[in-house]
Design a protein around this motif. Structure first.
Motif, PDB file in Angstrom:
ATOM      1  N   GLY A 142      15.021  -4.302  37.155  1.00 13.41           N
ATOM      2  CA  GLY A 142      13.389  -3.960  37.254  1.00 13.41           C
ATOM      3  C   GLY A 142      13.953  -5.311  38.110  1.00 13.41           C
ATOM      4  N   PRO A 143      11.993  -4.514  39.454  1.00  8.37           N
ATOM      5  CA  PRO A 143      11.472  -5.544  40.725  1.00  8.37           C
ATOM      6  C   PRO A 143      10.675  -6.988  39.537  1.00  8.37           C
ATOM      7  CG  PRO A 143      10.436  -3.812  40.126  1.00  8.37           C
ATOM      8  CD  PRO A 143      11.456  -4.083  39.197  1.00  8.37           C
ATOM      9  N   LEU A 144      10.973  -8.052  40.375  1.00 16.12           N
ATOM     10  CA  LEU A 144       9.916  -9.491  39.953  1.00 16.12           C
ATOM     11  C   LEU A 144       9.114  -9.153  41.646  1.00 16.12           C
ATOM     12  CD1 LEU A 144      12.271 -10.298  37.714  1.00 16.12           C
ATOM     13  CD2 LEU A 144      11.356 -12.425  38.405  1.00 16.12           C
ATOM     14  N   ILE A 145       7.569  -9.403  41.228  1.00 17.98           N
ATOM     15  CA  ILE A 145       6.567  -9.125  42.143  1.00 17.98           C
ATOM     16  C   ILE A 145       5.729 -10.524  41.744  1.00 17.98           C
ATOM     17  CG2 ILE A 145       5.331  -7.327  43.326  1.00 17.98           C
ATOM     18  CD1 ILE A 145       7.787  -6.192  42.734  1.00 17.98           C
ATOM     19  N   ILE A 146       6.113 -10.314  43.896  1.00 17.45           N
ATOM     20  CA  ILE A 146       5.332 -12.162  44.424  1.00 17.45           C
ATOM     21  C   ILE A 146       3.980 -11.131  44.886  1.00 17.45           C
ATOM     22  CG2 ILE A 146       4.634 -14.222  45.458  1.00 17.45           C
ATOM     23  CD1 ILE A 146       7.092 -14.869  44.222  1.00 17.45           C
ATOM     24  N   THR A 147       2.827 -11.183  45.132  1.00 19.53           N
ATOM     25  CA  THR A 147       1.574 -11.201  45.714  1.00 19.53           C
ATOM     26  C   THR A 147       1.172 -11.947  47.031  1.00 19.53           C
ATOM     27  OG1 THR A 147       1.207  -9.389  44.195  1.00 19.53           O
ATOM     28  CG2 THR A 147      -0.439  -9.771  45.312  1.00 19.53           C
ATOM     29  N   LYS A 148       1.262 -11.570  47.861  1.00 27.31           N
ATOM     30  CA  LYS A 148       0.730 -12.668  48.894  1.00 27.31           C
ATOM     31  C   LYS A 148      -0.111 -12.080  49.826  1.00 27.31           C
ATOM     32  CE  LYS A 148       2.835 -15.987  51.790  1.00 27.31           C
ATOM     33  NZ  LYS A 148       4.198 -16.292  52.680  1.00 27.31           N
ATOM     34  N   HIS A 149      -1.470 -12.991  49.858  1.00 25.80           N
ATOM     35  CA  HIS A 149      -2.533 -12.444  50.746  1.00 25.80           C
ATOM     36  C   HIS A 149      -2.358 -10.950  51.013  1.00 25.80           C
ATOM     37  CE1 HIS A 149      -2.435 -15.703  52.996  1.00 25.80           C
ATOM     38  NE2 HIS A 149      -0.720 -15.406  53.226  1.00 25.80           N
ATOM     39  N   ASN A 150      -2.563 -10.808  49.683  1.00 23.07           N
ATOM     40  CA  ASN A 150      -3.041  -9.006  49.329  1.00 23.07           C
ATOM     41  C   ASN A 150      -1.837  -7.647  49.495  1.00 23.07           C
ATOM     42  OD1 ASN A 150      -5.350  -9.499  47.594  1.00 23.07           O
ATOM     43  ND2 ASN A 150      -6.554  -9.776  50.464  1.00 23.07           N
ATOM     44  N   ARG A 151      -0.524  -8.860  49.958  1.00 27.18           N
ATOM     45  CA  ARG A 151       0.718  -7.565  49.720  1.00 27.18           C
ATOM     46  C   ARG A 151       1.810  -7.972  48.607  1.00 27.18           C
ATOM     47  NH1 ARG A 151       4.307  -7.416  55.280  1.00 27.18           N
ATOM     48  NH2 ARG A 151       5.692  -5.144  54.942  1.00 27.18           N
ATOM     49  N   GLN A 152       2.822  -6.293  47.632  1.00 25.94           N
ATOM     50  CA  GLN A 152       3.603  -7.735  47.323  1.00 25.94           C
ATOM     51  C   GLN A 152       5.501  -7.153  48.425  1.00 25.94           C
ATOM     52  OE1 GLN A 152       3.376  -4.052  44.170  1.00 25.94           O
ATOM     53  NE2 GLN A 152       2.069  -4.227  43.312  1.00 25.94           N
ATOM     54  N   TYR A 153       5.634  -8.141  47.435  1.00 21.63           N
ATOM     55  CA  TYR A 153       6.878  -8.631  47.996  1.00 21.63           C
ATOM     56  C   TYR A 153       8.047  -8.543  46.575  1.00 21.63           C
ATOM     57  CZ  TYR A 153       4.368  -9.984  52.068  1.00 21.63           C
ATOM     58  OH  TYR A 153       3.651 -10.025  52.712  1.00 21.63           O
ATOM     59  N   LEU A 154       9.726  -7.707  47.187  1.00 21.61           N
ATOM     60  CA  LEU A 154      10.209  -8.229  45.725  1.00 21.61           C
ATOM     61  C   LEU A 154      11.037  -9.429  45.438  1.00 21.61           C
ATOM     62  CD1 LEU A 154      11.593  -6.659  43.627  1.00 21.61           C
ATOM     63  CD2 LEU A 154      13.384  -5.714  45.846  1.00 21.61           C
ATOM     64  N   ALA A 155      10.600 -10.526  44.700  1.00 22.17           N
ATOM     65  CA  ALA A 155      11.002 -11.959  44.651  1.00 22.17           C
ATOM     66  C   ALA A 155      12.302 -11.972  43.973  1.00 22.17           C
ATOM     67  CB  ALA A 155      10.849 -13.066  44.182  1.00 22.17           C
ATOM     68  N   GLY A 156      12.191 -10.914  42.961  1.00 19.77           N
ATOM     69  CA  GLY A 156      13.421 -11.162  42.351  1.00 19.77           C
ATOM     70  C   GLY A 156      13.840  -9.784  41.651  1.00 19.77           C
ATOM     71  N   MET A 157      15.302  -9.893  40.539  1.00 18.13           N
ATOM     72  CA  MET A 157      15.727  -8.798  39.924  1.00 18.13           C
ATOM     73  C   MET A 157      16.371  -9.364  38.499  1.00 18.13           C
ATOM     74  SD  MET A 157      17.443  -6.062  42.704  1.00 18.13           S
ATOM     75  CE  MET A 157      18.354  -7.296  43.138  1.00 18.13           C
TER      76      MET A 157
END
Length: 273
Positions: free
Chosen positions: A207-222
């Motif tokens: 399952g994805p761990l999401i970090i939001t930066k500058h209003n954009r989502q990024y996959l940071a971990g699983m």
């Protein structure tokens, strides 16, 4: 269910139990209103994420067999798996590590690389892949995560039987440690926990761990595996204070890029910018 947590990498789901939540927050608040377009349900259980039009990243311990030629669903449409690439350091523990004191198994788990890539035969064009988090500043940042595993709360722990419902839940946490190939989160009590504080569980692997930066989502971990202290047979997952380890995407950017390059004849930029 004393040591189901030990069985990942053995063809079963080792690490994660379920999204376990705060005991003082209504269950309904953890229910995801909809599934993210990039979220993939793997065959059997667990998840992956669409990171390029024909590439999915997941955890290696969810690859139970040869998936070549099998169908996988991406946002409601079926695609065919062309190839699965497992990281060369994705090793299974031997039986001797699955009993007694947990420390040798924990040391072994930290030495592995629980990551795999899945190449599709054609591009996904109806949804947008998620970008990868490329910087190593994850510690202290808030993550949002998703999973269809079982549930429970920090007082009573995980209820294994609820994983059969396959209900999509979401949660929040703060990255406690970012070191080497791993991120770590902890299920904090109500004094320290976030409003939707949670931790992963059975069926949530990948399952994805999401970090939001500058209003954009990024996959940071699983979601990957649970940390155990003391005797393995007496371990109880999902209690306040428990922690788990997650695959740290930023540590694998070079490997991901190299694999996509060597199997696509095109260098694809997977950075977060």
């Amino acid at each position: 269910m004393k040591n189901i947590v030990l069985l990942a990498f053995l063809g079963m789901s080792l690490p994660s139990w379920s999204i376990v939540q705060r005991h003082d927050v209504a269950n309904e608040r953890y229910l995801a209103q909809s599934a993210p377009d990039y979220l993939i349900d793997m065959p059997g259980e667990g998840h992956g994420s669409l990171i390029k039009p024909n590439w999915i990243v997941t955890v290696a311990h969810l690859i139970f067999s040869d998936y070549t030629g099998r169908k996988i669903t991406v946002a409601g449409k079926q695609f065919t798996i062309e190839q699965v690439i497992i990281h060369p350091s994705a090793h299974k523990p031997n039986q001797a590590l699955l009993k007694g004191d947990a420390q040798p198994l924990m040391d072994f788990m930290k030495s592995t690389s629980d990551i795999a890539l899945i190449k599709l035969t054609e591009n996904v064009t109806h949804v947008k892949p998620i970008a990868l988090y490329a910087t190593s500043d994850e510690a202290g940042k808030t993550i949002t995560a998703f999973g269809r595993g079982s549930t429970g709360n920090g007082i009573d722990g995980s209820v294994f039987e609820t994983k059969r419902e396959k209900v999509l839940r979401t949660m929040e946490n703060i990255v406690d440690v970012a070191q080497g190939n791993w991120l770590s989160i902890r299920l904090d009590n109500t004094d320290k926990g976030l409003s939707l504080e949670g931790i992963d569980g059975s069926g949530d692997s990948g399952g994805p761990l999401i970090i939001t930066k500058h209003n954009r989502q990024y996959l940071a971990g699983m979601f990957s595996w649970d940390y155990v202290e003391g005797d393995l047979q007496s371990f109880k997952h999902g209690l306040y204070g428990g922690k788990s380890y997650q695959v740290r995407i930023s540590a694998y950017l070079d490997w991901i890029n190299q694999q996509i390059f060597s199997h696509s004849d095109v260098l694809i930029n997977l950075s977060s910018e």
